[in-house]
Enzyme design. Structure first.
Site, short mmCIF file in Angstrom:
data_model
loop_
_atom_site.label_atom_id
_atom_site.label_comp_id
_atom_site.label_asym_id
_atom_site.label_seq_id
_atom_site.Cartn_x
_atom_site.Cartn_y
_atom_site.Cartn_z
N LYS A 13 -1.88 4.85 6.69
CA LYS A 13 -2.34 5.33 7.57
C LYS A 13 -2.99 3.65 8.25
O LYS A 13 -3.02 2.69 9.13
CB LYS A 13 -3.20 6.41 8.28
CG LYS A 13 -1.58 7.42 8.02
CD LYS A 13 -2.49 8.80 8.75
CE LYS A 13 -3.48 9.17 7.42
NZ LYS A 13 -3.10 9.60 6.18
N ARG A 88 -5.76 16.86 12.36
CA ARG A 88 -5.33 16.94 11.14
C ARG A 88 -4.79 18.44 10.70
O ARG A 88 -4.40 19.36 10.27
CB ARG A 88 -6.14 16.21 10.12
CG ARG A 88 -5.75 14.88 8.85
CD ARG A 88 -6.71 14.81 8.16
NE ARG A 88 -6.79 14.32 7.01
CZ ARG A 88 -6.19 12.97 5.93
NH1 ARG A 88 -7.31 12.44 8.03
NH2 ARG A 88 -6.24 11.95 6.12
N ARG A 127 -4.46 3.12 -6.47
CA ARG A 127 -5.59 3.45 -5.78
C ARG A 127 -6.99 3.58 -6.59
O ARG A 127 -7.70 2.54 -5.99
CB ARG A 127 -5.41 3.16 -4.35
CG ARG A 127 -6.65 3.58 -3.55
CD ARG A 127 -6.29 3.74 -2.09
NE ARG A 127 -7.01 5.03 -2.02
CZ ARG A 127 -6.47 5.55 -0.31
NH1 ARG A 127 -6.40 5.01 0.82
NH2 ARG A 127 -6.26 7.08 -1.05
N ARG A 129 -9.03 5.52 -5.80
CA ARG A 129 -10.46 5.96 -4.54
C ARG A 129 -11.17 7.54 -5.28
O ARG A 129 -10.78 7.80 -5.98
CB ARG A 129 -10.31 5.75 -3.37
CG ARG A 129 -11.54 5.47 -2.46
CD ARG A 129 -10.69 6.29 -1.00
NE ARG A 129 -10.25 7.08 -0.75
CZ ARG A 129 -9.53 7.65 0.98
NH1 ARG A 129 -9.29 6.72 1.19
NH2 ARG A 129 -9.26 8.46 0.66
N ARG A 140 -4.63 17.63 -1.87
CA ARG A 140 -4.36 16.88 -0.65
C ARG A 140 -2.76 17.17 0.56
O ARG A 140 -2.66 17.47 1.14
CB ARG A 140 -5.13 15.89 -0.89
CG ARG A 140 -6.48 15.24 -0.50
CD ARG A 140 -6.69 14.29 -1.56
NE ARG A 140 -6.12 12.77 -0.58
CZ ARG A 140 -6.48 11.52 -1.33
NH1 ARG A 140 -6.64 11.44 -2.18
NH2 ARG A 140 -6.75 10.67 -0.43
P1 B4P Z 1 -3.98 4.00 2.99
O1 B4P Z 1 -3.24 3.37 3.93
O2 B4P Z 1 -5.40 4.15 2.04
O3 B4P Z 1 -3.34 5.49 3.17
P2 B4P Z 1 -4.24 6.72 4.22
O4 B4P Z 1 -3.03 7.74 4.99
O5 B4P Z 1 -4.31 5.57 5.32
O6 B4P Z 1 -4.71 7.53 2.99
P3 B4P Z 1 -5.68 8.84 3.59
O7 B4P Z 1 -5.24 10.37 4.12
O8 B4P Z 1 -5.80 9.03 2.29
O9 B4P Z 1 -7.26 8.68 4.18
P4 B4P Z 1 -7.99 9.03 5.04
O10 B4P Z 1 -10.04 8.87 4.73
O11 B4P Z 1 -7.55 9.61 6.09
O12 B4P Z 1 -2.89 4.11 1.32
C1 B4P Z 1 -3.01 4.33 0.69
C2 B4P Z 1 -2.82 3.54 -0.63
O13 B4P Z 1 -0.84 3.03 -1.00
C3 B4P Z 1 -3.36 2.16 -0.62
O14 B4P Z 1 -3.74 1.45 -1.64
C4 B4P Z 1 -2.74 0.77 0.28
O15 B4P Z 1 -2.87 -0.70 -0.59
C5 B4P Z 1 -1.24 1.24 -0.73
N1 B4P Z 1 0.01 1.53 0.42
C6 B4P Z 1 -0.27 1.47 1.47
N2 B4P Z 1 1.29 0.73 2.33
C7 B4P Z 1 1.97 0.61 0.96
C8 B4P Z 1 3.05 0.03 1.39
N3 B4P Z 1 3.82 -0.44 2.31
N4 B4P Z 1 3.00 0.19 -0.36
C9 B4P Z 1 2.81 0.20 -1.58
N5 B4P Z 1 1.70 0.67 -1.39
C10 B4P Z 1 0.79 0.58 0.27
O16 B4P Z 1 -8.60 10.96 4.42
C11 B4P Z 1 -9.46 10.81 3.63
C12 B4P Z 1 -10.20 12.22 3.18
O17 B4P Z 1 -11.38 12.31 5.02
C13 B4P Z 1 -9.33 14.11 3.37
O18 B4P Z 1 -8.41 14.32 1.86
C14 B4P Z 1 -9.86 14.67 4.28
O19 B4P Z 1 -10.99 15.00 3.07
C15 B4P Z 1 -11.40 14.04 5.26
N6 B4P Z 1 -10.68 13.93 6.54
C16 B4P Z 1 -10.53 12.54 7.04
N7 B4P Z 1 -10.18 13.03 8.15
C17 B4P Z 1 -10.19 14.22 8.04
C18 B4P Z 1 -9.78 15.34 9.51
N8 B4P Z 1 -9.12 14.71 10.97
N9 B4P Z 1 -9.87 16.71 9.21
C19 B4P Z 1 -11.02 16.64 8.30
N10 B4P Z 1 -10.89 15.99 7.19
C20 B4P Z 1 -10.46 14.60 6.89
#
Ligand code: B4P
Length: 183
Positions: A13, A88, A127, A129, A140
């Site tokens: 995302k 979410r 990654r 983090r 998660r």
């Molecule tokens: P990202 O692109 O970073 O993944 P994401 O879906 O955005 O991540 P996430 O769900 O963990 O994060 P969020 O901040 O929303 O990609 C991940 C990795 O994959 C990267 O290293 C990237 O380079 C790699 N990648 C991407 N595409 C690729 C491909 N095609 N091929 C290979 N590699 C690839 O959430 C973090 C935390 O915040 C949650 O757990 C929660 O605690 C909190 N939170 C956020 N929003 C919330 C909400 N609405 N309600 C409650 N808690 C919330």
């Protein structure tokens, strides 16, 4: 254009979201980024949020909805917005519906990134983090299945859902996204 990005943690995302906002000139609203900003700034919310995020749990609906309400009130959303990682839970989705109705800004599209768990585990371990260790990732994914996956049906029923295969080359995935958004 007003859109939502839906998908498991690590489904891409944030990664594809950056390209989408650059291409369509809309505001990027990432609840994860806002929460990490609070953690870094050491605010009371950040201290609380860090514990929750490190445990792989979700920050409360009330807090997250408040953040999004504030963000969508800013002037840069006038050309449209992309919500990344929000909603979410069903309560967040219902709250968002009410908020968008008040603002007169309906959703055009909900993009669902379809990626299998094995791929997700390997991406997130790579990654590295603070919340990307095996135990937290498993938690998660459990939380995702219980709380977030039901939103796929919620938006399918609303007629806004579009599914995009989120595995493969990043450019290829972005082309699929453009095809979905431009039709
Ligand atoms: P990202 O692109 O970073 O993944 P994401 O879906 O955005 O991540 P996430 O769900 O963990 O994060 P969020 O901040 O929303 O990609 C991940 C990795 O994959 C990267 O290293 C990237 O380079 C790699 N990648 C991407 N595409 C690729 C491909 N095609 N091929 C290979 N590699 C690839 O959430 C973090 C935390 O915040 C949650 O757990 C929660 O605690 C909190 N939170 C956020 N929003 C919330 C909400 N609405 N309600 C409650 N808690 C919330």
């Amino acid at each position: 254009m007003n859109i939502v990005l839906l998908g498991a943690p690590g489904s891409g995302k944030g990664t594809q979201g950056e390209r989408i906002v650059a291409q369509y000139g809309i505001a990027h609203v990432s609840t994860g980024d806002v929460l990490r900003g609070e953690v870094q700034a050491g605010t009371a919310l950040g201290v609380e949020a860090k514990k929750i995020m490190d445990a792989g749990e979700l920050v409360s609906d009330e807090i997250v909805l408040g953040m999004v309400r504030e963000r969508l009130g800013r002037p840069d959303v006038s050309k449209g917005f992309m919500l990344d990682g929000f909603p979410r839970t069903l309560a967040q989705a219902e709250g968002l519906d009410r908020l968008l109705q008040q603002l007169g800004k309906p959703l055009d599209c909900v993009l669902f990134f379809d990626v299998d768990y094995e791929e997700i585990m390997s991406r997130l371990l790579d990654r590295g983090r603070a919340d990307d260790n095996e135990e937290t990732i498993r938690k998660r994914l459990e939380v995702y299945e219980a709380e977030t996956e039901p939103l796929i049906d919620f938006y399918r029923r609303q007629g806004t859902l579009k599914k995009v295969k989120g595995v493969g080359d990043m450019d290829e995935i972005f082309n699929r996204i453009r095809a979905a958004l431009d039709t």
